[in-house]
Design an enzyme around this catalytic site. Sequence first.
Site, PDB file in Angstrom:
ATOM      1  N   GLU A 183      -6.672  -1.851  -7.283  1.00  0.00           N
ATOM      2  CA  GLU A 183      -5.884  -0.764  -7.887  1.00  0.00           C
ATOM      3  C   GLU A 183      -4.673  -1.441  -8.547  1.00  0.00           C
ATOM      4  O   GLU A 183      -3.857  -2.065  -7.858  1.00  0.00           O
ATOM      5  CB  GLU A 183      -5.453   0.214  -6.786  1.00  0.00           C
TER       6      GLU A 183
ATOM      7  N   ASN B 143      -4.431   5.727  -1.524  1.00  0.00           N
ATOM      8  CA  ASN B 143      -3.935   6.227  -0.240  1.00  0.00           C
ATOM      9  C   ASN B 143      -3.515   7.695  -0.286  1.00  0.00           C
ATOM     10  O   ASN B 143      -3.446   8.349   0.739  1.00  0.00           O
ATOM     11  CB  ASN B 143      -2.805   5.332   0.262  1.00  0.00           C
TER      12      ASN B 143
ATOM     13  N   HIS C  29      -3.218  -4.016  -5.799  1.00  0.00           N
ATOM     14  CA  HIS C  29      -3.562  -3.471  -4.485  1.00  0.00           C
ATOM     15  C   HIS C  29      -5.027  -3.754  -4.165  1.00  0.00           C
ATOM     16  O   HIS C  29      -5.927  -3.174  -4.776  1.00  0.00           O
ATOM     17  CB  HIS C  29      -3.277  -1.953  -4.508  1.00  0.00           C
TER      18      HIS C  29
ATOM     19  N   SER D 116       0.834  -1.203   0.000  1.00  0.00           N
ATOM     20  CA  SER D 116       0.000   0.000   0.000  1.00  0.00           C
ATOM     21  C   SER D 116       0.863   1.244   0.000  1.00  0.00           C
ATOM     22  O   SER D 116       0.355   2.357  -0.067  1.00  0.00           O
ATOM     23  CB  SER D 116      -0.910   0.009   1.230  1.00  0.00           C
TER      24      SER D 116
HETATM   25  N1  3HC Z   1     -15.256 -11.668   4.534  1.00  0.00           N
HETATM   26  C1  3HC Z   1     -16.410 -11.844   3.872  1.00  0.00           C
HETATM   27  N2  3HC Z   1     -17.479 -11.021   4.017  1.00  0.00           N
HETATM   28  C2  3HC Z   1     -17.382  -9.994   4.890  1.00  0.00           C
HETATM   29  C3  3HC Z   1     -16.203  -9.735   5.614  1.00  0.00           C
HETATM   30  C4  3HC Z   1     -15.107 -10.621   5.407  1.00  0.00           C
HETATM   31  N3  3HC Z   1     -13.944 -10.447   6.037  1.00  0.00           N
HETATM   32  N4  3HC Z   1     -16.400  -8.632   6.394  1.00  0.00           N
HETATM   33  C5  3HC Z   1     -17.660  -8.213   6.144  1.00  0.00           C
HETATM   34  N5  3HC Z   1     -18.242  -9.022   5.242  1.00  0.00           N
HETATM   35  C6  3HC Z   1     -19.567  -8.867   4.626  1.00  0.00           C
HETATM   36  C7  3HC Z   1     -20.694  -9.184   5.575  1.00  0.00           C
HETATM   37  O1  3HC Z   1     -21.003 -10.562   5.540  1.00  0.00           O
HETATM   38  C8  3HC Z   1     -21.818  -8.348   4.999  1.00  0.00           C
HETATM   39  O2  3HC Z   1     -22.413  -8.996   3.886  1.00  0.00           O
HETATM   40  P1  3HC Z   1     -23.923  -8.648   3.406  1.00  0.00           P
HETATM   41  O3  3HC Z   1     -23.874  -7.271   2.822  1.00  0.00           O
HETATM   42  O4  3HC Z   1     -24.227  -9.705   2.396  1.00  0.00           O
HETATM   43  O5  3HC Z   1     -24.763  -8.723   4.629  1.00  0.00           O
HETATM   44  C9  3HC Z   1     -21.118  -7.109   4.495  1.00  0.00           C
HETATM   45  O6  3HC Z   1     -19.750  -7.476   4.324  1.00  0.00           O
HETATM   46  C10 3HC Z   1     -21.238  -5.997   5.479  1.00  0.00           C
HETATM   47  O7  3HC Z   1     -20.721  -6.458   6.720  1.00  0.00           O
HETATM   48  P2  3HC Z   1     -21.443  -6.192   8.120  1.00  0.00           P
HETATM   49  O8  3HC Z   1     -22.927  -6.118   7.958  1.00  0.00           O
HETATM   50  O9  3HC Z   1     -20.912  -7.166   9.114  1.00  0.00           O
HETATM   51  O10 3HC Z   1     -20.843  -4.811   8.593  1.00  0.00           O
HETATM   52  P3  3HC Z   1     -20.961  -3.406   7.934  1.00  0.00           P
HETATM   53  O11 3HC Z   1     -22.225  -3.196   7.192  1.00  0.00           O
HETATM   54  O12 3HC Z   1     -20.597  -2.501   9.040  1.00  0.00           O
HETATM   55  O13 3HC Z   1     -19.791  -3.411   6.819  1.00  0.00           O
HETATM   56  C11 3HC Z   1     -17.590  -3.112   6.068  1.00  0.00           C
HETATM   57  C12 3HC Z   1     -18.473  -3.700   7.150  1.00  0.00           C
HETATM   58  C13 3HC Z   1     -17.793  -3.865   4.757  1.00  0.00           C
HETATM   59  C14 3HC Z   1     -16.161  -3.311   6.558  1.00  0.00           C
HETATM   60  C15 3HC Z   1     -17.980  -1.598   5.866  1.00  0.00           C
HETATM   61  O14 3HC Z   1     -17.994  -0.927   7.098  1.00  0.00           O
HETATM   62  C16 3HC Z   1     -17.036  -0.859   4.931  1.00  0.00           C
HETATM   63  O15 3HC Z   1     -17.154  -0.940   3.724  1.00  0.00           O
HETATM   64  N6  3HC Z   1     -16.100  -0.107   5.530  1.00  0.00           N
HETATM   65  C17 3HC Z   1     -15.057   0.622   4.770  1.00  0.00           C
HETATM   66  C18 3HC Z   1     -13.949  -0.315   4.431  1.00  0.00           C
HETATM   67  C19 3HC Z   1     -12.868   0.372   3.668  1.00  0.00           C
HETATM   68  O16 3HC Z   1     -12.863   1.562   3.402  1.00  0.00           O
HETATM   69  N7  3HC Z   1     -11.870  -0.418   3.311  1.00  0.00           N
HETATM   70  C20 3HC Z   1     -10.689   0.080   2.640  1.00  0.00           C
HETATM   71  C21 3HC Z   1      -9.601   0.274   3.625  1.00  0.00           C
HETATM   72  S1  3HC Z   1      -8.170   0.957   2.876  1.00  0.00           S
HETATM   73  C22 3HC Z   1      -7.305  -0.380   2.378  1.00  0.00           C
HETATM   74  O17 3HC Z   1      -7.640  -1.520   2.606  1.00  0.00           O
HETATM   75  C23 3HC Z   1      -6.063  -0.063   1.587  1.00  0.00           C
HETATM   76  C24 3HC Z   1      -4.810  -0.114   2.368  1.00  0.00           C
HETATM   77  O18 3HC Z   1      -3.753   0.187   1.479  1.00  0.00           O
HETATM   78  C25 3HC Z   1      -4.745   0.814   3.537  1.00  0.00           C
END
Ligand code: 3HC
Length: 285
Positions: A154, A192, A142, A121
């Site tokens: 990405e 990022n 990414h 990242s």
């Molecule tokens: N594996 C499989 N499915 C998963 C999962 C996992 N690890 N985590 C969550 N899920 C699924 C759930 O089963 C659920 O499915 P559904 O829509 O069919 O019901 C869905 O994702 C939503 O999960 P939850 O209902 O438990 O929880 P939320 O609605 O709060 O969603 C989240 C959780 C998907 C993490 C949401 O909060 C989100 O999109 N957050 C932002 C995440 C983000 O921005 N990520 C990028 C980070 S930056 C990065 O990674 C880059 C690096 O370089 C820093």
Amino acid sequence: MKSIDKVTVIGGGTMGNGIAHVFALSGFDVTLVETTQELAENAINKIDKNLSRMVNKEKITEKDKVESLERINTSLDPAEASKDSDLIVEAVPENFELKKKIFRSVDEAAPKDAILASNTSSISITRLAAITNRPERFIGMHFFNPVPVMKLVEVVNGLETESEVTRSVEETAKKLGKVPVPVQDSPGFVSNRVLMPMINEAIFCVYEGVGSPEQVDEVMKLGMAHPMGPLRLADFIGLDVCLDILNVLYDGFRDSKYRPCPLLVQMVDAGKLGDKTGSGFYDYD
Ligand code: 3HC
């Protein structure tokens, strides 16, 4: 264009096990590499748990889950695991020396036409590519956390990445049900470079007493429709990772707008790294 069937994923942490999960679920043969048998088993257990979550939500069947798990082998040797691979995706911690050691051995062992990819990242793809004897077959792939859920890959082109390699990686990402977005190598890439200054500014709001973490996050969730507020997201990503990326932006552009907030530095010094240590801007069980 190179067709990809066999994939090696190096590193079974949060990103690595998610990457192995999506490849296996999409029908690829996967070898997941970890440093100890115990860590390899932990990674498989995590994949099992996340596949079960998808079965429970009726997104996949129990048969899909069993077949996916059957497609994943584990190994403790990155070179051996890369010997007959078409694509090697590295997802180990953000330590240049560690990645250098891995890519040196993988480059020697992997077939000459195999593609080497990094899920980094923050480290320059061009710099990583230069470790190997095939910078034209080196690329950034990414993924985003949680990998099974987030649609974006990405695709980061280094200075020498061949367009055929970019196309092949884009096609592979599509087979995973993802949307590839190609970008050029630059500090923080696009994701990022845009995300981290927002998180940093949210931390400055807390540091200066403009709002509590809860208040800052509510503003961004309810006003801007973000699924998580920036401070909850920072905990989720890892405050050490956020600090590393901000430092890469700060050093890469030599621009003070990327200076990390002193509160972020302090929290990392205190070992409050977010979800993975049980505390960050919030406390976790
Ligand atoms: N594996 C499989 N499915 C998963 C999962 C996992 N690890 N985590 C969550 N899920 C699924 C759930 O089963 C659920 O499915 P559904 O829509 O069919 O019901 C869905 O994702 C939503 O999960 P939850 O209902 O438990 O929880 P939320 O609605 O709060 O969603 C989240 C959780 C998907 C993490 C949401 O909060 C989100 O999109 N957050 C932002 C995440 C983000 O921005 N990520 C990028 C980070 S930056 C990065 O990674 C880059 C690096 O370089 C820093």
